[in-house]
Scaffold this motif. Structure first.
Motif, PDB file in Angstrom:
ATOM      1  N   UNK A   1      19.500 -13.840  47.340  1.00 21.33           N
ATOM      2  CA  UNK A   1      18.443 -14.587  46.646  1.00 21.33           C
ATOM      3  C   UNK A   1      18.599 -14.493  45.127  1.00 21.33           C
ATOM      4  N   UNK A   2      18.910 -13.297  44.660  1.00 20.16           N
ATOM      5  CA  UNK A   2      19.101 -13.112  43.221  1.00 20.16           C
ATOM      6  C   UNK A   2      20.280 -13.965  42.739  1.00 20.16           C
ATOM      7  N   UNK A   3      21.358 -13.972  43.541  1.00 21.49           N
ATOM      8  CA  UNK A   3      22.555 -14.735  43.150  1.00 21.49           C
ATOM      9  C   UNK A   3      22.280 -16.245  43.114  1.00 21.49           C
ATOM     10  N   UNK A   4      21.391 -16.690  43.980  1.00 21.60           N
ATOM     11  CA  UNK A   4      20.994 -18.099  43.948  1.00 21.60           C
ATOM     12  C   UNK A   4      20.253 -18.399  42.651  1.00 21.60           C
ATOM     13  N   UNK A   5      19.342 -17.515  42.359  1.00 21.44           N
ATOM     14  CA  UNK A   5      18.478 -17.744  41.208  1.00 21.44           C
ATOM     15  C   UNK A   5      19.249 -17.697  39.882  1.00 21.44           C
ATOM     16  N   UNK A   6      20.164 -16.752  39.746  1.00 19.84           N
ATOM     17  CA  UNK A   6      20.894 -16.690  38.460  1.00 19.84           C
ATOM     18  C   UNK A   6      21.744 -17.938  38.260  1.00 19.84           C
ATOM     19  N   UNK A   7      22.233 -18.509  39.380  1.00 17.50           N
ATOM     20  CA  UNK A   7      23.034 -19.732  39.240  1.00 17.50           C
ATOM     21  C   UNK A   7      22.135 -20.895  38.818  1.00 17.50           C
ATOM     22  N   UNK A   8      20.954 -20.927  39.390  1.00 17.94           N
ATOM     23  CA  UNK A   8      20.023 -22.014  39.061  1.00 17.94           C
ATOM     24  C   UNK A   8      19.626 -21.954  37.584  1.00 17.94           C
ATOM     25  N   UNK A   9      19.378 -20.739  37.087  1.00 15.86           N
ATOM     26  CA  UNK A   9      18.902 -20.601  35.707  1.00 15.86           C
ATOM     27  C   UNK A   9      20.008 -20.247  34.717  1.00 15.86           C
ATOM     28  N   UNK A  10      21.235 -20.140  35.234  1.00 18.07           N
ATOM     29  CA  UNK A  10      22.379 -19.765  34.379  1.00 18.07           C
ATOM     30  C   UNK A  10      22.127 -18.465  33.611  1.00 18.07           C
ATOM     31  N   UNK A  11      21.632 -17.487  34.336  1.00 16.38           N
ATOM     32  CA  UNK A  11      21.393 -16.179  33.736  1.00 16.38           C
ATOM     33  C   UNK A  11      22.557 -15.249  34.090  1.00 16.38           C
ATOM     34  N   UNK A  12      23.204 -14.663  33.105  1.00 15.86           N
ATOM     35  CA  UNK A  12      24.307 -13.751  33.422  1.00 15.86           C
ATOM     36  C   UNK A  12      23.818 -12.498  34.155  1.00 15.86           C
ATOM     37  N   UNK A  13      24.662 -11.976  35.023  1.00 15.12           N
ATOM     38  CA  UNK A  13      24.274 -10.846  35.848  1.00 15.12           C
ATOM     39  C   UNK A  13      25.310  -9.718  35.786  1.00 15.12           C
ATOM     40  N   UNK A  14      24.830  -8.493  35.690  1.00 14.34           N
ATOM     41  CA  UNK A  14      25.708  -7.327  35.710  1.00 14.34           C
ATOM     42  C   UNK A  14      25.333  -6.448  36.905  1.00 14.34           C
ATOM     43  N   UNK A  15      26.221  -6.359  37.912  1.00 14.47           N
ATOM     44  CA  UNK A  15      25.945  -5.418  39.007  1.00 14.47           C
ATOM     45  C   UNK A  15      26.081  -3.998  38.456  1.00 14.47           C
ATOM     46  N   UNK A  16      25.358  -3.083  39.022  1.00 11.29           N
ATOM     47  CA  UNK A  16      25.373  -1.711  38.487  1.00 11.29           C
ATOM     48  C   UNK A  16      25.159  -0.687  39.590  1.00 11.29           C
TER      49      UNK A  16
END
Ligand SMILES: Cc1cc2nc3c(=O)[nH]c(=O)nc-3n(C[C@H](O)[C@H](O)[C@H](O)COP(=O)(O)OP(=O)(O)OC[C@H]3O[C@@H](n4cnc5c(N)ncnc54)[C@H](O)[C@@H]3O)c2cc1C
Ligand SMILES: Cc1cc2nc3c(=O)[nH]c(=O)nc-3n(C[C@H](O)[C@H](O)[C@H](O)COP(=O)(O)OP(=O)(O)OC[C@H]3O[C@@H](n4cnc5c(N)ncnc54)[C@H](O)[C@@H]3O)c2cc1C
Lengths: 457, 457
Positions: A55-70
């Protein structure tokens, strides 16, 4: 900014408030790792199931928000930090061991499991997950896979890449796939699994990890030897390997690191002529260890080398304490530190050490050069006072150039992350870089996963 | 056609006449491999140096001529054949061992070196390159790497992928690069090396190969056991692995294969109740083999299993002769043969065997199911008369579906090539396929390298 707040409220809707942290105090807590790099994220999320990661991965693509796994944030390179005001996806709450299959010798884990926890769990079954970064008690398997973590046992047992059977990977947009079959062999399609080992969160987010495990060795013995000729341990490693003996670990402490250890009272040197140490661990069956030990002791006696031998778990661990004290101890040599973890072809290690000593003398800056000498991996630490900052930076560059001259590589296990990215193009050719950028585009065409790290764009 | 002849004359200009074969008799000789797939190439070239390979790669890009790299042509899948009237690039004349470094335990070879030659060469130094396809005496390292070849020793030692340290790779257009550093560790950039292992000549052409080698085990012993319960060998393998014993090899001969061996007079069965065989090899130090052997013999005695033991090189090799006689022997069961090399998770092997026996009975077609049971790799051979062709084809499909039901994979070591390509989409998801097509485009955007094989486009 408007879309940011919309993004955050959607995130909270999906995950629930208690899995989304946006308070400044929390953001600060996740704004650094074990490097000097700092970056305050927009938010930190704590999914508990793989569906939530999707779900998070869907959302970051929709909003073009960069993501850092940690994972645990122990990275020494700034790879676990958001450098572009993005989202941190923490795997802290996905920390279960899902399945152990004894007849296949594989274990299935969530990415947030700690390496040390896994080791303890496996021990009960007589099994063993060899990769052993010094951080093993507090770094995660997900982080270990993403960095390709290694450790002292690399010499005999290899590193993380040698134990990853398959990965479940999520991509921006929420697509999810396995990198390969869960069988012990397979050549259908291309072999994707190893591409993700060491990818530092830039190609995909691991949601499940299948690891190979091996039987625990029956016994082990550790020799700590003292050398008047600094490079002697390196010669001994080569001699043993040529004699077809493979130690489990061969850890080298050079002259400058030894100075730090003794200044820091970790070791007391009665013999002032001692210039270096070698920690040599042998493991295997009782008989094979006995046999190898005999050969090693004969060699040491022949060369007139003084050594301590530890053959109980307690004694072994207490000697290893000295090795583990290295990283904190080197600090006594200077308030500032620059560290690298370079690898040389074994045959060029002696020459590299000689060059290091020469540069150290010329510049008047302490250069520690210790580590996993068994597989050519030196941790090079520069220690200096703040007024020597510029000189130290230029010395570091000279050292990295020397590594490349001697056909080495600029990182053996810590990774590139943010802090070493500018050196990558020194090592890789324009063609290699172009191909790697091509690979990145296949998995993450919009550069949302851990942008700004690993490969210079 | 005009550009073809221009291409050929340029090729001859560059390489010289004696390295370019265009005579029909030569083209025919290179129009097949060990599969039923046939394709007559436009020409066959025999470069002798990597610079010549680069020249060829430039020329094929200029003229858009497809190229198939080729080792010894023992592939069982049509992957060494030109299916689009292209050029065959044979590595027969690039067959030198370039360097052995004993302290790094690496050997550098040209791709055309035979696996068996390398083994013999290394033996003199007490060293050992474990991957052992049955074809090792006549298949090349280049072909082994490109297929990801395995063999009986896979159980303990892994397959080709576990021994490739780095590859020098040429791409259409003549660009050439190393897949990674020549150090034992390294995490700069992405880990490209394993991507090429098993790529079947579709991603790049290897011009130089660096392999890891290991010390030869001190000794070995082979047990050949006879079982009244067909699935008993599979149970024994699981029991041993659970008891933390790792045999070097565990090769299974099922009921139908045993019938073929005895019809072909390779083995004489006094006891008609015997339904299957297990070849179990233990290797290591003298003491560890002794210890493991004791445990295995106790297990066999407890279970009342009859076995032969071979403990001299001569006796061991003569027992292995029986195993090696399998492939030719199964032919006695039918004039036509369809073969697969599927892999099951170890835990599902018994169930698979049961399904096979049921299908065999229903269809009245012989199904041999033997092989590297230690790592889950069954060679499934259907033997039948020509009038049963259609039924056999549908039986084969049913078997492959069963493999996937049981979470297996459709090829463990032979590869996909041309003959199995239509099944790839049964196993891989559309997303996996899309990503793999993306990877292919990064390295070979014009699809000139071994087109028409491996991944369905
Ligand atoms: C005292 C100390 C000693 C150390 N000793 C060693 C050593 O001996 N050997 C060694 O190799 N390293 C060592 N390290 C470095 C560090 O511990 C390792 O790199 C470790 O693997 C990082 O794990 P982590 O869980 O902390 O990951 P993090 O620091 O949280 O992340 C590291 C990288 O992994 C990525 N990542 C994390 N989880 C995932 C996931 N699920 N999917 C995709 N990407 C993910 C992140 O984006 C980041 O790029 C040491 C560090 C410290 C502080
Ligand atoms: C009797 C017999 C027994 C066999 N037993 C086994 C076994 O036990 N295990 C097993 O794994 N296989 C086995 N095989 C299959 C075959 O021998 C292997 O796949 C082998 O690795 C092929 O090597 P080769 O040199 O003949 O390659 P080729 O058949 O010439 O080529 C195979 C593939 O490699 C590619 N290739 C070759 N050289 C290069 C290069 N330099 N650069 C890039 N690509 C290249 C080709 O394009 C092709 O895709 C057997 C075959 C036979 C006939």
């Amino acid at each position: 900014m408007k879309s940011f707040s919309k993004f955050l409220s959607r995130l909270k809707d999906i995950l629930g408030e208690n899995k989304v942290f946006t308070q400044p105090k929390d953001l600060i807590a996740y704004s650094f790792d074990s490097s000097a790099a700092i970056g305050v994220p927009l938010a930190v999320v704590f999914p508990e199931r793989k569906e939530e990661v999707v779900d998070v991965l869907k959302l970051i693509a929709e909003y073009k928000i960069p993501l850092v796994p940690r994972g645990a944030g122990t990275a020494t390179t700034g790879s676990a930090v958001s450098h572009t005001q993005g989202l941190i996806l923490s795997f802290e709450r996905m920390n279960r061991i899902l399945e152990l299959n004894l007849e296949e010798r594989i274990v299935v884990v969530q990415p947030g499991v700690l390496n040390g926890e896994l080791k303890n769990y496996l021990k009960k079954f007589g099994l063993f997950y060899p990769p052993d970064p010094a951080s093993y008690n507090y770094s995660t398997i997900g982080g270990n896979v993403a960095t390709g973590a290694g450790g002292p046992r690399g010499l005999k047992y290899g590193t993380t890449k040698d134990y990853v059977l398959a990965l479940e990977v999520g991509l921006p947009g929420g697509k999810i796939f396995w990198t390969g079959p869960l069988t012990l062999k397979g050549v259908v399609g291309y072999n994707l699994t190893p591409l993700f080992v060491g990818s530092e969160g830039t190609l995909g987010v691991f949601t499940e990890i299948v690891l190979k495990v091996v039987p625990l060795p029956e016994t082990r013995v550790l020799l700590l030897s003292y050398h008047e000729k600094e490079e002697e341990p390196l010669e001994i490693i080569s001699e043993l390997l040529k004699a077809l003996i493979t130690p489990a670990s061969a850890e080298f402490i050079d002259k400058t690191t030894l100075l730090a250890l003794s200044k820091n009272k970790q070791i007391e040197l009665h013999d002032k002529k001692v210039k270096s140490l070698l920690f040599l661990e042998l493991d295997g069956t009782v008989e094979s260890v006995k046999k190898e030990l005999k050969k090693v002791e004969e060699l040491y006696q022949m060369k007139g080398i003084f050594y301590h031998k530890a053959d109980t778990e307690e004694k072994i661990e207490s000697l290893w304490e000295i090795r583990r004290a290295v990283s904190p101890s080197v600090r006594v040599l200077g308030e500032r530190k620059i560290s690298d973890d370079v690898v040389l072809p074994r045959r060029n290690m002696k020459e590299f050490l000689k060059k290091i000593r020469k540069l150290e003398e010329e510049k008047g800056i302490y250069v520690c050069c210790f580590g996993h000498a068994g597989d050519g991996n030196f941790h090079v630490n520069l220690l200096f006072s703040s007024e020597k900052e510029e000189e130290a930076k230029s010395l570091r560059k000279a050292i990295l150039k020397e590594v490349l001259n001697l056909k080495g590589t600029l990182s053996g296990e810590h990774g590139i992350g943010y802090v070493k990215r500018s050196f990558v193009a020194w090592e890789l050719t324009p063609l290699q870089l172009e191909l790697m950028r091509g690979l990145k585009k296949v998995f993450d065409p919009e550069n949302l996963l851990n942008p700004e790290i690993k490969i210079p764009f």
